[in-house]
Design a protein around this motif. Structure first.
Motif, PDB file in Angstrom:
ATOM      1  N   PHE A 257       0.826  -1.205   0.000  1.00 35.09           N
ATOM      2  CA  PHE A 257       0.000   0.000   0.000  1.00 35.09           C
ATOM      3  C   PHE A 257       0.861   1.256   0.000  1.00 35.09           C
ATOM      4  O   PHE A 257       0.840   2.020   0.965  1.00 35.09           O
ATOM      5  CB  PHE A 257      -0.939  -0.001   1.213  1.00 35.09           C
ATOM      6  N   PRO A 258       1.629   1.468  -1.064  1.00 34.42           N
ATOM      7  CA  PRO A 258       2.499   2.648  -1.093  1.00 34.42           C
ATOM      8  C   PRO A 258       1.672   3.892  -1.391  1.00 34.42           C
ATOM      9  O   PRO A 258       0.475   3.788  -1.668  1.00 34.42           O
ATOM     10  CB  PRO A 258       3.437   2.337  -2.243  1.00 34.42           C
ATOM     11  N   THR A 259       2.324   5.033  -1.320  1.00 35.49           N
ATOM     12  CA  THR A 259       1.646   6.269  -1.686  1.00 35.49           C
ATOM     13  C   THR A 259       2.471   6.917  -2.782  1.00 35.49           C
ATOM     14  O   THR A 259       3.610   6.543  -2.999  1.00 35.49           O
ATOM     15  CB  THR A 259       1.557   7.206  -0.477  1.00 35.49           C
ATOM     16  N   GLY A 260       1.904   7.861  -3.464  1.00 37.38           N
ATOM     17  CA  GLY A 260       2.638   8.597  -4.492  1.00 37.38           C
ATOM     18  C   GLY A 260       2.894   7.795  -5.744  1.00 37.38           C
ATOM     19  O   GLY A 260       2.071   6.980  -6.179  1.00 37.38           O
ATOM     20  N   LEU A 261       4.100   7.982  -6.289  1.00 37.69           N
ATOM     21  CA  LEU A 261       4.443   7.464  -7.605  1.00 37.69           C
ATOM     22  C   LEU A 261       4.319   5.940  -7.722  1.00 37.69           C
ATOM     23  O   LEU A 261       3.942   5.409  -8.767  1.00 37.69           O
ATOM     24  CB  LEU A 261       5.883   7.881  -7.914  1.00 37.69           C
ATOM     25  N   LEU A 262       4.646   5.238  -6.632  1.00 33.24           N
ATOM     26  CA  LEU A 262       4.637   3.772  -6.686  1.00 33.24           C
ATOM     27  C   LEU A 262       3.248   3.210  -6.953  1.00 33.24           C
ATOM     28  O   LEU A 262       3.109   2.076  -7.400  1.00 33.24           O
ATOM     29  CB  LEU A 262       5.180   3.189  -5.375  1.00 33.24           C
ATOM     30  N   MET A 263       2.221   4.029  -6.703  1.00 34.04           N
ATOM     31  CA  MET A 263       0.854   3.545  -6.950  1.00 34.04           C
ATOM     32  C   MET A 263       0.612   3.312  -8.440  1.00 34.04           C
ATOM     33  O   MET A 263      -0.317   2.600  -8.815  1.00 34.04           O
ATOM     34  CB  MET A 263      -0.159   4.551  -6.404  1.00 34.04           C
ATOM     35  N   GLN A 264       1.453   3.914  -9.276  1.00 29.78           N
ATOM     36  CA  GLN A 264       1.298   3.714 -10.721  1.00 29.78           C
ATOM     37  C   GLN A 264       1.774   2.339 -11.176  1.00 29.78           C
ATOM     38  O   GLN A 264       1.526   1.929 -12.307  1.00 29.78           O
ATOM     39  CB  GLN A 264       2.078   4.787 -11.486  1.00 29.78           C
ATOM     40  N   VAL A 265       2.510   1.663 -10.274  1.00 28.03           N
ATOM     41  CA  VAL A 265       2.951   0.304 -10.594  1.00 28.03           C
ATOM     42  C   VAL A 265       1.908  -0.664 -10.047  1.00 28.03           C
ATOM     43  O   VAL A 265       1.597  -0.609  -8.855  1.00 28.03           O
ATOM     44  CB  VAL A 265       4.322   0.013  -9.935  1.00 28.03           C
ATOM     45  N   PRO A 266       1.364  -1.553 -10.873  1.00 34.72           N
ATOM     46  CA  PRO A 266       0.333  -2.471 -10.378  1.00 34.72           C
ATOM     47  C   PRO A 266       0.860  -3.333  -9.236  1.00 34.72           C
ATOM     48  O   PRO A 266       2.036  -3.694  -9.210  1.00 34.72           O
ATOM     49  CB  PRO A 266       0.005  -3.340 -11.591  1.00 34.72           C
ATOM     50  N   ILE A 267      -0.026  -3.642  -8.311  1.00 39.06           N
ATOM     51  CA  ILE A 267       0.368  -4.398  -7.122  1.00 39.06           C
ATOM     52  C   ILE A 267       0.948  -5.755  -7.517  1.00 39.06           C
ATOM     53  O   ILE A 267       1.916  -6.236  -6.908  1.00 39.06           O
ATOM     54  CB  ILE A 267      -0.826  -4.549  -6.150  1.00 39.06           C
ATOM     55  N   SER A 268       0.404  -6.359  -8.585  1.00 37.23           N
ATOM     56  CA  SER A 268       0.895  -7.673  -9.001  1.00 37.23           C
ATOM     57  C   SER A 268       2.371  -7.581  -9.411  1.00 37.23           C
ATOM     58  O   SER A 268       3.165  -8.469  -9.117  1.00 37.23           O
ATOM     59  CB  SER A 268       0.058  -8.203 -10.160  1.00 37.23           C
ATOM     60  N   PHE A 269       2.746  -6.473 -10.042  1.00 41.72           N
ATOM     61  CA  PHE A 269       4.144  -6.312 -10.455  1.00 41.72           C
ATOM     62  C   PHE A 269       5.046  -6.108  -9.240  1.00 41.72           C
ATOM     63  O   PHE A 269       6.108  -6.723  -9.138  1.00 41.72           O
ATOM     64  CB  PHE A 269       4.280  -5.126 -11.417  1.00 41.72           C
ATOM     65  N   ARG A 270       4.580  -5.277  -8.305  1.00 43.82           N
ATOM     66  CA  ARG A 270       5.390  -5.024  -7.104  1.00 43.82           C
ATOM     67  C   ARG A 270       5.636  -6.332  -6.353  1.00 43.82           C
ATOM     68  O   ARG A 270       6.758  -6.631  -5.943  1.00 43.82           O
ATOM     69  CB  ARG A 270       4.658  -4.040  -6.186  1.00 43.82           C
ATOM     70  N   VAL A 271       4.569  -7.115  -6.185  1.00 48.95           N
ATOM     71  CA  VAL A 271       4.696  -8.367  -5.443  1.00 48.95           C
ATOM     72  C   VAL A 271       5.587  -9.354  -6.200  1.00 48.95           C
ATOM     73  O   VAL A 271       6.436 -10.027  -5.607  1.00 48.95           O
ATOM     74  CB  VAL A 271       3.303  -8.979  -5.165  1.00 48.95           C
ATOM     75  N   SER A 272       5.435  -9.417  -7.528  1.00 52.15           N
ATOM     76  CA  SER A 272       6.272 -10.336  -8.308  1.00 52.15           C
ATOM     77  C   SER A 272       7.748  -9.986  -8.172  1.00 52.15           C
ATOM     78  O   SER A 272       8.603 -10.880  -8.055  1.00 52.15           O
ATOM     79  CB  SER A 272       5.889 -10.285  -9.788  1.00 52.15           C
ATOM     80  N   VAL A 273       8.063  -8.679  -8.185  1.00 51.06           N
ATOM     81  CA  VAL A 273       9.460  -8.268  -8.016  1.00 51.06           C
ATOM     82  C   VAL A 273       9.984  -8.775  -6.679  1.00 51.06           C
ATOM     83  O   VAL A 273      11.082  -9.341  -6.598  1.00 51.06           O
ATOM     84  CB  VAL A 273       9.601  -6.728  -8.110  1.00 51.06           C
ATOM     85  N   CYS A 274       9.180  -8.601  -5.622  1.00 52.49           N
ATOM     86  CA  CYS A 274       9.610  -9.046  -4.297  1.00 52.49           C
ATOM     87  C   CYS A 274       9.825 -10.555  -4.254  1.00 52.49           C
ATOM     88  O   CYS A 274      10.854 -11.032  -3.750  1.00 52.49           O
ATOM     89  CB  CYS A 274       8.561  -8.658  -3.256  1.00 52.49           C
ATOM     90  N   ILE A 275       8.870 -11.298  -4.786  1.00 51.09           N
ATOM     91  CA  ILE A 275       8.998 -12.755  -4.782  1.00 51.09           C
ATOM     92  C   ILE A 275      10.236 -13.166  -5.579  1.00 51.09           C
ATOM     93  O   ILE A 275      11.022 -14.018  -5.150  1.00 51.09           O
ATOM     94  CB  ILE A 275       7.723 -13.411  -5.357  1.00 51.09           C
TER      95      ILE A 275
ATOM     96  N   GLY B  25      16.091  -6.392  -8.510  1.00 51.96           N
ATOM     97  CA  GLY B  25      14.761  -5.829  -8.284  1.00 51.96           C
ATOM     98  C   GLY B  25      14.655  -4.404  -8.787  1.00 51.96           C
ATOM     99  O   GLY B  25      13.654  -4.017  -9.396  1.00 51.96           O
ATOM    100  N   SER B  26      15.718  -3.617  -8.537  1.00 50.20           N
ATOM    101  CA  SER B  26      15.695  -2.224  -8.969  1.00 50.20           C
ATOM    102  C   SER B  26      15.661  -2.122 -10.491  1.00 50.20           C
ATOM    103  O   SER B  26      14.985  -1.253 -11.047  1.00 50.20           O
ATOM    104  CB  SER B  26      16.921  -1.481  -8.436  1.00 50.20           C
ATOM    105  N   SER B  27      16.382  -3.024 -11.164  1.00 49.61           N
ATOM    106  CA  SER B  27      16.370  -2.999 -12.631  1.00 49.61           C
ATOM    107  C   SER B  27      14.975  -3.307 -13.157  1.00 49.61           C
ATOM    108  O   SER B  27      14.515  -2.694 -14.124  1.00 49.61           O
ATOM    109  CB  SER B  27      17.347  -4.008 -13.218  1.00 49.61           C
ATOM    110  N   LEU B  28      14.299  -4.268 -12.515  1.00 52.83           N
ATOM    111  CA  LEU B  28      12.932  -4.589 -12.938  1.00 52.83           C
ATOM    112  C   LEU B  28      12.027  -3.366 -12.798  1.00 52.83           C
ATOM    113  O   LEU B  28      11.238  -3.052 -13.687  1.00 52.83           O
ATOM    114  CB  LEU B  28      12.368  -5.740 -12.111  1.00 52.83           C
TER     115      LEU B  28
END
Lengths: 249, 123
Positions: B66-84, B104-107
């Motif tokens: 549940f980020p705020t600001g710019l990161l909200m433009q990245v879909p949650i599925s992508f954020r979670v996939s990067v973490c996994i 992760g940062s490159s992704l």
């Protein structure tokens, strides 16, 4: 990093430990914090603060999640006292962080005032000290904490200013990783936690956080931490007692 | 408006700043004052460690899900996939923390590039 880990147990002097802390800081936490603070500086620029205000926040608050809450609520025009309360809630973790870190450092007669150096306690410094303290002689731990903590704190200042200055020119493909690097770093550093009890606490806290930030974001940290952290401890206590009982029979 | 808000308004932004700085330092300072009474072998220490690890876990998940600001433009599925993906690299390929972080940062940068030049991809 592996080299630093190997040296940990052989450190004899406080100044040696401090140097090692400095090197450990530069090997990971400090660059990550620099990136995180760069993201914060850029964000604060967009909120309309001056570079002096922005840098002062990083120096004196030195708690990235709280800083972000501050800037966001401020731009929404929320009242000052409500902001202070929200920041206090996000920062409440520092109490237990200090309570778990400082008892591992024995008191020395002539040591830098803890009420001042406690300002260096932050998520990255805490995770690294918790991981490395058990491998070190107790007398030199304060040096390691100071070296690591100071490096991270000192890096946050130029990081913030840099972010503020480049805010207008940064394309989204650079700012996205800058904003994401900190949570990702926290997540990955959890993998270094070796004690099973604490591992379970992290996993349970993560799940509770995912649920309760959707239900009650204001109290989610408290519910997940105090509530579910206590639950994990309680279950472990029962399990230990039960094992003890079985052994005695 | 209550008393503290009035007080802060007269001092302007810096008054508010002092408020949040104190709100943050309060917990650190309190920690120092109480830490002297806690032994690291005690049950209280175990309990507090559990509470803290659960707290930092929850906070990390919050920043990711549940980020705020710019990161909200990245879909949650992508954020979670990067973490996994990053966790998997560390666990199974024994990559170092910094290597996984770089991956992760490159992704994330890649996704930013996609967002920036999206119009090239749309037909």
């Amino acid at each position: 990093m592996q080299k630093i880990l190997n040296e940990l147990e052989h450190i004899e002097t406080i100044s040696g430990a401090m140097k090692l802390g400095f090197r450990a800081g530069l090997s990971g936490p400090a660059p990550v914090l620099f990136a995180g603070m760069t993201g914060f500086g850029a964000m604060s620029h967009q909120a309309g603060l001056s570079i002096i205000q922005t840098t002062a926040i990083s120096i004196f608050m030195y708690a990235l999640p709280g800083q972000i809450v501050f800037i966001e609520m401020m731009s929404l025009g929320i009242s000052s006292s409500a902001i202070a309360i929200a920041v206090a809630f996000t920062s409440s973790r520092f109490l237990t962080m200090v309570l778990t870190l400082f008892p591992q450092i024995p008191k020395a007669p002539k040591e830098p005032l803890r009420l001042l150096t406690v300002h260096l306690v932050a998520m990255s410094t805490w995770t690294f000290c918790m991981r490395d303290f058990p491998k070190m002689k107790t007398e030199v731990r304060y040096g390691y904490f100071l070296g690591l903590g100071l490096t991270c704190w000192l890096v946050s200042m130029p990081g913030t200013m840099f972010g503020f200055m480049i805010a207008r020119f940064v394309p989204i493909w650079i700012s996205l990783p800058l904003l994401f690097i900190n949570p990702l770093f926290f997540l990955l550093s959890f993998l270094d936690v070796r004690i099973p009890l604490y591992r379970s606490a992290i996993v349970v806290g993560c799940i509770a956080g995912a649920v309760f930030y959707q239900i009650d974001p204001g109290h989610a940290l408290l519910i997940s931490g105090l509530g579910f952290g206590t639950l994990v401890y309680g279950l472990d206590l029962i399990l230990r007692k039960w094992r003890l009982k079985n052994e005695s029979i | 408006m209550n008393l503290s808000d009035g007080l802060i308004n007269t001092m302007g932004w810096w008054g508010m700043f002092i408020g949040v700085v104190l709100a943050t330092y309060f917990w650190r300072g309190l920690g120092v004052l109480l830490a002297g009474h806690i032994s690291q072998k005690s049950e209280i220490f175990r309990w507090l460690s559990c509470v803290t690890y659960a707290m930092v876990g929850a906070l990390t998940v919050k920043l990711i899900l549940f980020p705020t600001g710019l990161l909200m433009q990245v879909p949650i599925s992508f954020r979670v996939s990067v973490c996994i993906g990053c966790v998997a690299l560390s666990l199974f390929l024994r990559m170092s923390l910094m290597q996984s972080l770089l991956f992760g940062s490159s992704l994330m940068a890649g996704f930013g590039l996609y967002l920036q030049y999206q119009h090239f991809f749309s037909i």
